[in-house]
Every structure is written in structure tokens, then in C-alpha cells.
Design an enzyme around this catalytic site. Structure first.
Site, PDB file in Angstrom:
ATOM      1  N   SER A 167      30.143  48.136  35.274  1.00  0.00           N
ATOM      2  CA  SER A 167      30.424  48.451  36.585  1.00  0.00           C
ATOM      3  C   SER A 167      28.723  50.155  36.544  1.00  0.00           C
ATOM      4  CB  SER A 167      30.862  50.385  36.271  1.00  0.00           C
ATOM      5  OG  SER A 167      31.317  50.113  38.042  1.00  0.00           O
ATOM      6  N   TYR A 211      37.403  55.137  32.623  1.00  0.00           N
ATOM      7  CA  TYR A 211      36.659  54.037  32.984  1.00  0.00           C
ATOM      8  C   TYR A 211      34.716  54.090  32.725  1.00  0.00           C
ATOM      9  CZ  TYR A 211      35.670  51.286  37.074  1.00  0.00           C
ATOM     10  OH  TYR A 211      34.678  49.404  37.259  1.00  0.00           O
TER      11      TYR A 211
HETATM   12  N1  LIG Z   1      35.433  46.674  43.421  1.00  0.00           N
HETATM   13  C1  LIG Z   1      34.102  47.336  43.354  1.00  0.00           C
HETATM   14  O1  LIG Z   1      33.377  47.612  44.147  1.00  0.00           O
HETATM   15  C2  LIG Z   1      34.134  46.470  41.985  1.00  0.00           C
HETATM   16  C3  LIG Z   1      32.699  48.346  41.583  1.00  0.00           C
HETATM   17  C4  LIG Z   1      32.355  48.193  40.267  1.00  0.00           C
HETATM   18  C5  LIG Z   1      32.909  47.435  39.301  1.00  0.00           C
HETATM   19  N2  LIG Z   1      33.760  46.988  39.420  1.00  0.00           N
HETATM   20  C6  LIG Z   1      34.609  45.619  38.796  1.00  0.00           C
HETATM   21  O2  LIG Z   1      34.951  44.280  39.285  1.00  0.00           O
HETATM   22  C7  LIG Z   1      35.799  43.804  38.332  1.00  0.00           C
HETATM   23  C8  LIG Z   1      36.545  43.370  39.632  1.00  0.00           C
HETATM   24  O3  LIG Z   1      37.248  44.448  40.810  1.00  0.00           O
HETATM   25  P1  LIG Z   1      37.851  44.584  42.141  1.00  0.00           P
HETATM   26  O4  LIG Z   1      37.874  45.662  42.451  1.00  0.00           O
HETATM   27  O5  LIG Z   1      37.321  42.500  42.014  1.00  0.00           O
HETATM   28  O6  LIG Z   1      39.339  43.972  41.148  1.00  0.00           O
HETATM   29  P2  LIG Z   1      40.352  44.336  41.633  1.00  0.00           P
HETATM   30  O7  LIG Z   1      40.962  43.797  43.192  1.00  0.00           O
HETATM   31  O8  LIG Z   1      41.415  45.037  41.110  1.00  0.00           O
HETATM   32  O9  LIG Z   1      41.477  42.473  41.342  1.00  0.00           O
HETATM   33  C9  LIG Z   1      41.789  42.679  40.021  1.00  0.00           C
HETATM   34  C10 LIG Z   1      42.776  41.257  39.755  1.00  0.00           C
HETATM   35  O10 LIG Z   1      43.292  41.437  38.336  1.00  0.00           O
HETATM   36  C11 LIG Z   1      44.065  41.621  38.196  1.00  0.00           C
HETATM   37  N3  LIG Z   1      44.506  42.044  37.130  1.00  0.00           N
HETATM   38  C12 LIG Z   1      44.944  43.117  36.820  1.00  0.00           C
HETATM   39  N4  LIG Z   1      45.248  43.357  35.857  1.00  0.00           N
HETATM   40  C13 LIG Z   1      45.852  42.180  34.653  1.00  0.00           C
HETATM   41  C14 LIG Z   1      45.871  41.580  33.699  1.00  0.00           C
HETATM   42  N5  LIG Z   1      46.137  43.322  33.046  1.00  0.00           N
HETATM   43  N6  LIG Z   1      45.740  40.676  33.233  1.00  0.00           N
HETATM   44  C15 LIG Z   1      45.330  39.312  33.980  1.00  0.00           C
HETATM   45  N7  LIG Z   1      45.117  39.821  34.990  1.00  0.00           N
HETATM   46  C16 LIG Z   1      45.239  41.315  35.707  1.00  0.00           C
HETATM   47  C17 LIG Z   1      44.687  41.397  39.694  1.00  0.00           C
HETATM   48  O11 LIG Z   1      45.867  40.747  39.911  1.00  0.00           O
HETATM   49  P3  LIG Z   1      47.567  40.700  39.265  1.00  0.00           P
HETATM   50  O12 LIG Z   1      48.173  41.834  39.997  1.00  0.00           O
HETATM   51  O13 LIG Z   1      47.482  39.030  40.618  1.00  0.00           O
HETATM   52  O14 LIG Z   1      47.163  40.514  38.014  1.00  0.00           O
HETATM   53  C18 LIG Z   1      44.001  41.442  40.553  1.00  0.00           C
HETATM   54  O15 LIG Z   1      43.256  40.077  41.117  1.00  0.00           O
HETATM   55  C19 LIG Z   1      36.688  45.024  37.958  1.00  0.00           C
HETATM   56  O16 LIG Z   1      36.647  44.829  36.220  1.00  0.00           O
HETATM   57  C20 LIG Z   1      35.976  46.818  38.309  1.00  0.00           C
HETATM   58  O17 LIG Z   1      36.170  47.172  37.437  1.00  0.00           O
HETATM   59  C21 LIG Z   1      34.469  46.551  41.020  1.00  0.00           C
END
Ligand SMILES: NC(=O)c1ccc[n+]([C@@H]2O[C@H](COP(=O)([O-])OP(=O)(O)OC[C@H]3O[C@@H](n4cnc5c(N)ncnc54)[C@H](OP(=O)(O)O)[C@@H]3O)[C@@H](O)[C@H]2O)c1
Length: 251
Positions: A142, A155
Site C-alpha cells: 500500500s 496497517y
Molecule cells: N482498496 C484500496 O484502495 C487499497 C489501497 C491500498 C492497498 N490495498 C490493498 O489491496 C488489497 C485488496 O484490497 P481491497 O480493498 O480490494 O480488499 P477487500 O475489498 O477488502 O477484499 C478483500 C477480499 O479478501 C477476502 N478475504 C478477507 N479476509 C480473508 C482471509 N482471511 N482469507 C481469504 N480471503 C479473505 C474477502 O472475501 P471473503 O470475505 O469472502 O473471504 C474479499 O474478497 C489489500 O491487501 C489492501 O490492503 C487496497
């Protein structure tokens, strides 16, 4: 260029958000994508949607923080495909609270999912990649990691650690033909961020601080994933590729 034809890829947390976007891009580039999440019922509709588009995808449900379940998942990959070419460690938790309200258990839980689990999965993936002397490991870090904000210590610590782990894996597995890199997203309009996307004050922050003046669209992360997974990235190792509309390059 950038074909992933014949490759098998595992994307954790692929039911929605950036995980789904990257899985879709890898599948469009020709990979068979194993879509992971905790709930099979949440994975099945997205797998069906990709298959309906003529893409190759399967559901592989396990909790990334559950060592035994993850080991069973990797054993299933071995049985069914006999190989794993690409691992995207995408799952990441966030627990925004001031340090005074952050217990050690909160911190441990964050490190468990955001740092320990990617380490364990990378190790298991490498065990399958080493005999073939080829593999791609990609972490999702991130812009929080090198940068921080108040109320985000757990985080930031976990993502900073994950970037450091990326370099360590690059150093250790590089000689064996496996590259390890990371993608550091900025602000993306995923489901998790829906509240902030709807918040006009936060929208003002985005327009002020992000040179492109908008949130990232989830599909805008896909190209970075395909590139790092491809043969064209064969000499890219230990790199953190920031995809943030210029946020961390400007003030
Ligand atoms: N979105 C942003 O702006 C942003 C910015 C910087 C970094 N990131 C990083 O990018 C990555 C993805 O972000 P996102 O916003 O797309 O995430 P998200 O919408 O929170 O999606 C998380 C996914 O992970 C699954 N999940 C959660 N805990 C799990 C576990 N213990 N085992 C297996 N699956 C699990 C969830 O599905 P289930 O609940 O069905 O398991 C969900 O499909 C993360 O690492 C985040 O820190 C995101």
C-alpha cells in the site's frame, strides 16, 4: 507480449475489489485463475461470470490465516494442476484506530493476516515453483507503508513489513528463477472504500492530493499484475510498483 497462456495463478481475496480485478486481468491474459476467499458461496458467482466470458477460473476457498486450510489448498492445487506459476497475495485487513485504542491482540491479528499469511503462502507457493525454476510472487502492499497517517499504525507496520518481506523473498528466491514483487495501490474505489467514496470531504482530499484528481478504478490495477506476472517482467525482482495516480509523488 504479456501472455499468461498455460499459467496457473492463485489470487487470494479474489471475490471482490482489487483481487477480483487482478484475477480477471490474469484470466484475460490467458491464465487459469484459482480464485480464493473464505466463502465458497461468494466465489462461485464470480467464477461463473469469468467462465461465461470464456475465461478459465476455479474457486479455491480457504482462510489465508488458517495454516492447515491453506496447506490443504496448496495440496489441492498440486493434485489438480501439478504446478503453480503465479501467486498474488492480495488479502489485507485494515483496523483504523488510534494507538491508544489499539491492543496488542489487534496488532497481532493485523500482522497475522497482512504479513504472516503472505509469508506462509509465499513459502508454500515457492515449494511448488522451485522444482520448475520459475515463478512469480506478487504482494499487495500500500502507499501506507512508506507513508503513514494517524490512526493507522497496525496497517502501516504490516504493509511496511510486507514490502521488506518482498525484498527478502526476491533476494532468496531470485537465484532459483522465482521473482517477488509488490503492487502498492493508492486510493481505489473498492467496496471496502464505499463509505469514503461517498464522503464529499474525502472526495475533496482526493482532488487535492491525487494529481489525477480521482479514485483509482479497480480494473486499473490489472495491468500492473499482468506485467509483474508475465515473462516480460523477467528481470524485475524486489520492486514495489506504486499505482496511485501520483499521490505519493506529489504534495
Ligand atoms: N482498496 C484500496 O484502495 C487499497 C489501497 C491500498 C492497498 N490495498 C490493498 O489491496 C488489497 C485488496 O484490497 P481491497 O480493498 O480490494 O480488499 P477487500 O475489498 O477488502 O477484499 C478483500 C477480499 O479478501 C477476502 N478475504 C478477507 N479476509 C480473508 C482471509 N482471511 N482469507 C481469504 N480471503 C479473505 C474477502 O472475501 P471473503 O470475505 O469472502 O473471504 C474479499 O474478497 C489489500 O491487501 C489492501 O490492503 C487496497
Amino acid at each position: 507480449m504479456f501472455s499468461l497462456e498455460g499459467k496457473v495463478a492463485l489470487v487470494t481475496g479474489a471475490a471482490r475489489g482489487l483481487g477480483l480485478a487482478m484475477a480477471t486481468s490474469l484470466a484475460r491474459a490467458g491464465a487459469h485463475v484459482l480464485m480464493n476467499g473464505r466463502e465458497r458461496e461468494r466465489l462461485e458467482p464470480v467464477v461463473r461470470a469469468l467462465r461465461d466470458d470464456g475465461l478459465a477460473a476455479s474457486a479455491l476457498a480457504f482462510d489465508v490465516a488458517d495454516e492447515a486450510a491453506a496447506a490443504a489448498g496448496f495440496a489441492a492445487i498440486g493434485r489438480e494442476f501439478g504446478r503453480l506459476d503465479i501467486l498474488i497475495n492480495n488479502v489485507g485487513l485494515r483496523n483504523r484506530r488510534p494507538i491508544g485504542e489499539l491492543s496488542l491482540d489487534d496488532l497481532r491479528a493485523m500482522l497475522e493476516v497482512n504479513l504472516t499469511a503472505p509469508f506462509a503462502l509465499a513459502k508454500a507457493a515457492a515449494a511448488m515453483m522451485l522444482p520448475r525454476r520459475h515463478g512469480r510472487i506478487i504482494m499487495l502492499t500500500s502507499v501506507a507503508g512508506p507513508l503513514s497517517r494517524a490512526g493507522d499504525a497496525a496497517y502501516t507496520a504490516a504493509k511496511g513489513g510486507l514490502a521488506a518481506l518482498t525484498r527478502s523473498l526476491a533476494a532468496e528466491y531470485g537465484p532459483h528463477g522465482i521473482t517477488t514483487n509488490a503492487i502498492a495501490p493508492g486510493f481505489f474505489a473498492t467496496e471496502t472504500n464505499a463509505g469514503r467514496v461517498a464522503d464529499t470531504k474525502f472526495q475533496g482530499f482526493i482532488e487535492l492530493r491525487v494529481p489525477l484528481k480521482r479514485w483509482g478504478r479497480p480494473e486499473e490495477i490489472g495491468g500492473a499484475a499482468v506485467f509483474l506476472a508475465s515473462d516480460e517482467a523477467s528481470y524485475v525482482n524486489g520492486h514495489v510498483l506504486t499505482v496511485d495516480g501520483g499521490f505519493s509523488s506529489s504534495f
